[in-house]
Write an enzyme that holds these catalytic residues in place. Structure first.
Site, mmCIF file in Angstrom:
data_model
loop_
_atom_site.group_PDB
_atom_site.id
_atom_site.type_symbol
_atom_site.label_atom_id
_atom_site.label_comp_id
_atom_site.label_asym_id
_atom_site.label_seq_id
_atom_site.Cartn_x
_atom_site.Cartn_y
_atom_site.Cartn_z
ATOM 1 C CG HIS A 115 16.241 -60.590 -39.101
ATOM 2 N ND1 HIS A 115 16.192 -61.637 -39.920
ATOM 3 C CD2 HIS A 115 17.616 -60.117 -39.073
ATOM 4 C CE1 HIS A 115 17.182 -61.896 -40.585
ATOM 5 N NE2 HIS A 115 18.243 -60.723 -40.094
ATOM 6 C CD GLU A 116 18.924 -56.881 -38.061
ATOM 7 O OE1 GLU A 116 19.919 -57.481 -37.513
ATOM 8 O OE2 GLU A 116 18.609 -57.236 -39.142
ATOM 9 C CB ILE A 117 15.620 -58.551 -30.752
ATOM 10 C CG1 ILE A 117 15.659 -56.733 -30.954
ATOM 11 C CG2 ILE A 117 15.753 -59.008 -29.668
ATOM 12 C CD1 ILE A 117 14.187 -56.384 -30.363
#
Length: 167
Positions: A133-135
């Site tokens: 999600h963050e990448i």
């Protein structure tokens, strides 16, 4: 060091690809501390520098069931498992809205530490989902982009309605 204001949906900076970190210096340490402070104040599970308006590839993660703060500089996914996992996702930049998203259940990745040391590892389960999600966010892929057009439009309408309801 302090919590910074969050970039809120639909700000175009959330769709911008973050630049790799090249200088592992005091400025990076300061950014990382601000990211941690903002993550704690939000409160959130994961946060990228993009969420605070800095287009650099830095991620802070703190899972709810442990106090360990994880920092990833220039993270890159090397491989994903064929097994998938369905998890409810949302964003601090779009509070109150979440949907189920399907992602690989296990990943292999590389990243750098604040000092610039190279690291490699694997993640599975919820941590693997949070990292993906963050990448994605670092790559300019907002979590809504992982939904079907219909589900995305419904989520945006719910968010807009909720925003209008707040004076």
């Amino acid at each position: 060091m302090a919590a910074r204001p969050l970039v809120m949906f639909p700000d175009p900076r959330l769709k911008q690809r973050a630049d790799p970190v090249e200088a592992f210096d005091r400025a990076l340490e300061s950014l990382a501390q601000d990211l941690i402070d903002t993550l704690v104040a939000a409160p959130a599970i994961g946060l990228t520098a993009c969420h605070i308006g800095v287009p650099q590839r830095v991620v802070a993660i703190r899972l709810a069931d442990d106090a360990l703060m994880r920092l990833y500089v220039n993270p890159q996914i090397l491989w994903t498992s064929p097994q998938m996992r369905l998890e409810r996702e949302g964003s601090v930049s779009m509070p109150g809205i979440s949907e189920e998203v399907e992602r690989p259940a296990r990943i292999g990745l590389t990243w750098r530490t604040l000092s610039g040391a190279e690291e490699a590892g694997e993640a599975d389960g919820f941590l693997a989902v949070v990292l993906q999600h963050e990448i994605d966010q670092l790559d300019g892929v907002f979590w809504l982009d992982r939904l079907s057009r219909l589900r995305r439009e419904r989520a945006i309408r719910r968010y807009e309605k909720a925003r209008r309801a707040v004076p």
